[in-house]
Design an enzyme around this catalytic site. Structure first.
Site, PDB file in Angstrom:
ATOM      1  N   ARG A 317       0.819  -1.212   0.000  1.00 55.45           N
ATOM      2  CA  ARG A 317       0.000   0.000   0.000  1.00 55.45           C
ATOM      3  C   ARG A 317       0.854   1.263   0.000  1.00 55.45           C
ATOM      4  O   ARG A 317       0.353   2.343  -0.285  1.00 55.45           O
ATOM      5  CB  ARG A 317      -0.933   0.005   1.216  1.00 55.45           C
ATOM      6  CG  ARG A 317      -2.099  -0.923   1.051  1.00 55.45           C
ATOM      7  CD  ARG A 317      -3.209  -0.612   2.008  1.00 55.45           C
ATOM      8  NE  ARG A 317      -2.771  -0.690   3.392  1.00 55.45           N
ATOM      9  CZ  ARG A 317      -3.597  -0.559   4.432  1.00 55.45           C
ATOM     10  NH1 ARG A 317      -4.867  -0.334   4.239  1.00 55.45           N
ATOM     11  NH2 ARG A 317      -3.145  -0.649   5.658  1.00 55.45           N
ATOM     12  N   LEU A 321      -0.676   2.184  -5.112  1.00 55.70           N
ATOM     13  CA  LEU A 321      -1.624   3.285  -5.298  1.00 55.70           C
ATOM     14  C   LEU A 321      -1.001   4.660  -5.094  1.00 55.70           C
ATOM     15  O   LEU A 321      -1.348   5.606  -5.821  1.00 55.70           O
ATOM     16  CB  LEU A 321      -2.836   3.085  -4.392  1.00 55.70           C
ATOM     17  CG  LEU A 321      -3.722   1.913  -4.809  1.00 55.70           C
ATOM     18  CD1 LEU A 321      -4.815   1.671  -3.788  1.00 55.70           C
ATOM     19  CD2 LEU A 321      -4.337   2.149  -6.187  1.00 55.70           C
ATOM     20  N   VAL A 439     -10.034   0.152  -3.611  1.00 49.67           N
ATOM     21  CA  VAL A 439      -9.232  -1.056  -3.432  1.00 49.67           C
ATOM     22  C   VAL A 439      -8.190  -0.877  -2.325  1.00 49.67           C
ATOM     23  O   VAL A 439      -7.901   0.232  -1.900  1.00 49.67           O
ATOM     24  CB  VAL A 439      -8.536  -1.463  -4.747  1.00 49.67           C
ATOM     25  CG1 VAL A 439      -9.559  -1.720  -5.823  1.00 49.67           C
ATOM     26  CG2 VAL A 439      -7.543  -0.394  -5.199  1.00 49.67           C
ATOM     27  N   GLU A 440      -7.641  -1.999  -1.876  1.00 56.03           N
ATOM     28  CA  GLU A 440      -6.626  -2.048  -0.818  1.00 56.03           C
ATOM     29  C   GLU A 440      -7.108  -1.354   0.457  1.00 56.03           C
ATOM     30  O   GLU A 440      -6.350  -0.694   1.153  1.00 56.03           O
ATOM     31  CB  GLU A 440      -5.299  -1.447  -1.294  1.00 56.03           C
ATOM     32  CG  GLU A 440      -4.615  -2.290  -2.361  1.00 56.03           C
ATOM     33  CD  GLU A 440      -3.224  -1.790  -2.697  1.00 56.03           C
ATOM     34  OE1 GLU A 440      -2.732  -0.852  -2.032  1.00 56.03           O
ATOM     35  OE2 GLU A 440      -2.613  -2.332  -3.628  1.00 56.03           O
ATOM     36  N   GLY A 441      -8.381  -1.518   0.779  1.00 56.59           N
ATOM     37  CA  GLY A 441      -8.967  -0.889   1.954  1.00 56.59           C
ATOM     38  C   GLY A 441      -9.713   0.373   1.583  1.00 56.59           C
ATOM     39  O   GLY A 441      -9.108   1.375   1.230  1.00 56.59           O
TER      40      GLY A 441
END
Length: 769
Positions: A317, A321, A439-441
């Site tokens: 992360r 992103l 995405v990714e939380g």
């Protein structure tokens, strides 16, 4: 009774019993998430007294000659192969030659060590590759970044057995195996504890023999590269009702590596994430039997899947992103500045209007800030840190500023930004914004629960030790651990209250700044805010305890303070790392004043809503005797910063480096924009001379000897280049006919019937304003 005994029996034990009732026990999932990753600068900020000299002494991230050559060569070549319009609207996939190129040039093996056939690139190089590719195509950047971040390759490197590494990593590096990772269950979402995918330990047949293994049943969705993957990392809840392994029934979340050609595994139809046609889709498994050797890391890693995922995510992360967001922020700033310089309204470039300048200044600030935080985080990663709290900060704030930047860019571009077609260089990035947010939380969850909630436990000097002790309330050992941590915490809080008092009542004048740093005022204000944050965090934890987890708006604002302190630290460090260029001083000043304004709003929000009013008043009295200051940039400073984007030059290039600007393809819309921007800038002095002399046209100016024929030609080239830029795409209605037949809607009698597109049309060369 001596003082130590008095403190132990009359103070420590009652406090221990009270805290045991107040604080809920830490769940196994929470403990694994807390244990994942490491503490770095987040811990320094939570201490209330960060050592700025230590931060500045950390070398900036740098590329090796080999990494730079890869970016200058294969990465630029890849960007030149990409036609984002055709990819998303016609082909719905990367062309086969691009897939072949990605595999041949080992784009999927950037983080895999050389001994396994990869490049062994640094985290910074990985990020720079993703950032450059993202400036050319969101789809291509997602395709490149996923195999190199959270996925089988990353997990194998950290947790795989040597046998698994030797088999899988070379295949992943050369692209003969395409990986994906199956995490999200259909009904669990971000709640891993509710994962419905199971693997039951039982005997079954494998290659003609009866062996002990796992029977898997799963339904995963949103799986990037899922439709074309050949190997999947699968997260599932492992159950052993027969107690074959002697560890009880529920063994916890586990990860296995599954070849996709196993019986019982099936691909679902593709998802389409907002017209961004990267490969994504569901994957299903019904009665899939594999031996225990398929568990990633072997039997020693049974039940450790969530910790494995959180550890990998702590790095992933911080890279994927944020890299994509940094590219979008930089491209939005660069393109908007150029467009505002060449596009005229009411006889003036729109960049001369103050409303546009205000938006341009914010675009420049976002580009500077996001990339500064990205670089600092990557420097930490390359030095061995894996800061899980800071990765959540990066994911949330990078994608939020990407959203803000693209919204501002759309405002500036107006109709140019909303008409689809090959000439639109904003639309693909704009459509992709919600993907990064989700995405990714998901961002709401990340802000309201993770940044401060996890940070308070993981990054606070004493909180984790206290909570672990409280999780064992019935033992003497738990009490002893708590007593030691608690009184250390009390001493820390008293020291920090004293620091907050001195820094608050001196309005930052007594706050420390680094010995060798410029911008002493801004460093001192960060020191003041850091001590105030540590005091406020302790007061919130003291008065709310475990209930703070449910006060999500308060937690979110506290997380905003921690985040802003980190981002602004990165901005000041970037200025130092780049040699304090004097022309960047207004930009840094603008970034800091905007950030200090956001800090003030977050502090005010917590103090206004903290349920224990006495605690809020204590913090106000100690840290903000005259109220929380709300600084803001002046209008003149805002205009200075906007000018960075309205003029070509080294400063604009330094603010928006390493973007793909269409230089490898004729007719690329960004290339056309850059060319128009250059020509208009070169022609500015000529136009000024013509107007000053009162000439009606360039032809008249030539006749009067005011300009040369070559200068007239420059004006004509600039005018033609601007016309190409402001043009938008238009399509013949007959080209919008769907494959399945002609679908019409009611139109006036005098008009030709139009079609509603059911399929994606090819582009034409026609353009309309």
């Amino acid at each position: 009774m001596d003082f130590r005994t008095f403190r132990r029996e009359r103070l420590s034990r009652p406090i221990f019993r009270w805290a045991s009732r107040l604080m809920p026990p830490i769940s196994e999932t929470e403990r694994e998430a807390i244990d994942a990753g490491t503490v770095w600068w987040d811990g320094a900020l939570f201490s209330g007294n960060p050592d700025w000299d230590e931060l500045l002494s950390m070398p900036p991230a740098q590329l090796s000659p080999e990494e730079q050559a890869f970016i200058d060569g294969p990465v630029r070549q890849l960007c030149g192969m990409l036609d984002d319009w055709s990819l998303n609207w016609r082909n719905r996939d990367l062309p086969q030659e691009v897939w072949d190129f990605l595999k041949r040039e080992r784009f999927f093996g950037m983080v895999i060590p050389r001994q396994y056939g990869g490049f062994g690139f640094s985290n910074y190089a990985h990020s720079e590759v993703v950032r450059t590719v993202a400036s050319a195509s969101v789809v291509a950047s997602v395709t490149v970044m996923v195999p190199n971040s959270l996925g089988p390759g990353e997990l194998l490197l950290h947790f795989g057995t040597e046998e698994q590494k030797n088999y899988w990593l070379p295949r992943l590096a050369e692209g003969s195996e395409i990986p994906c990772f199956g995490l999200t269950s259909e009904h669990a979402g971000s709640d891993a504890a509710s994962m419905t995918d199971t693997g039951v330990v039982e005997y079954g047949e494998w290659e003609g023999e009866r062996v002990l293994g796992i029977r898997l049943n799963f339904a995963k969705r949103y799986i990037t590269l899922g439709p074309i993957a050949t190997v999947m990392g699968l997260a599932f809840r492992m159950l052993d009702p027969g107690n074959h392994l002697g560890r009880g029934e529920d063994l916890g979340i586990t990860v296995a590596l599954l070849p996709m050609n196993l019986p019982g595994i099936s691909h679902g139809h593709r998802h389409i994430p907002l017209q961004s046609f990267f490969q994504n889709g569901p994957i299903f498994g019904h009665d899939v039997f594999v031996p225990l050797s398929f568990i990633l890391g072997g039997e020693a890693q049974i039940g450790k899947g969530w910790k494995m995922l959180m550890t990998a995510l702590a790095a992933g992360r911080s890279i994927s992103l944020p890299s994509q967001s940094a590219a979008s922020c930089a491209m939005a700033a660069r393109a908007s500045g150029a467009y505002a310089a060449v596009r005229k309204q009411f006889g003036l470039p729109i960049g001369r209007f103050e409303g546009i300048q205000e938006a341009l200044a914010e675009l420049a600030a976002n580009a500077y800030l996001v990339d500064a935080a990205r670089r600092m985080t990557l420097a930490a990663l390359d030095r061995g840190h894996r800061p899980s709290v800071l990765s959540a900060i990066m994911k949330y704030h990078a994608t939020e500023r990407m959203r803000q930047s693209l919204n501002l860019a759309m405002d500036i571009h107006g109709g140019k930004g909303i008409i689809e077609g090959p000439k639109n260089y904003l639309a693909a990035g704009y459509r992709a914004v919600p993907i990064g947010i989700t995405v990714e939380g998901a961002n709401i969850l990340t802000r309201s629960l993770m940044i401060f909630g996890q940070g308070a436990i993981r990054s606070h000097p004493y909180m984790l030790e206290e909570l672990l002790a409280l999780s064992d309330p019935d033992s003497d050992k738990g009490f002893e651990r708590f007593e030691t941590a608690f009184w250390s915490h009390v001493g820390h809080s008293l020291k920090n209250a004293g620091r907050a008092f001195l820094r608050g009542w001196s309005f930052g004048l007594l706050a420390p700044a680094p010995r060798r740093g410029a911008n002493a005022r801004h460093w001192r204000m960060l020191s003041r805010y850091a001590s105030a944050f540590a005091l406020l965090a302790d007061m919130a934890l003291l008065t709310l305890g475990g209930n703070l987890k449910r006060r999500e708006m308060l937690s979110a604002r506290l997380g905003d303070i921690l985040s802003e302190l980190y981002l602004l630290s990165a901005a000041l460090k970037r200025y130092e790392d780049e040699g304090r260029p004097s022309e960047d001083a207004p930009l840094v000043d603008y970034v800091m004043r905007r950030g200090e304004g956001r800090l003030a709003s977050a502090f005010a929000g917590v103090l206004k809503n903290l349920p224990a009013r006495w605690a809020a008043w204590v913090v106000r009295l100690v840290a903000f005797p005259l109220g929380v200051p709300h600084p803001a940039p002046s209008d003149r400073l805002t205009q200075q910063v906007a000018e960075i984007l309205l003029q070509p030059g080294a400063q604009r290039d330094r603010l928006t480096p390493n973007l793909y600007l269409g230089e490898w393809r004729d007719g690329h819309p960004v290339r056309d924009l850059e060319e128009a921007f250059r020509l208009v800038s070169e022609a500015h002095g000529v136009l000024k001379r013509i107007r000053g002399a009162g000439a009606e046209s360039p032809q008249e100016a030539v006749q009067r000897g005011l300009i040369t024929p070559a200068q007239q030609e420059l004006l004509e080239k600039a005018e033609a280049a601007v016309a190409r830029v402001v043009a938008v795409d238009a399509f013949d209605p007959d080209e919008l006919v769907p494959k399945g037949g002609r679908v019409t809607h009611h139109v006036p009698r005098h008009a030709k019937a139009c079609t509603i597109p059911q399929d994606i049309p090819p582009a034409t060369d026609e353009a309309a304003e």
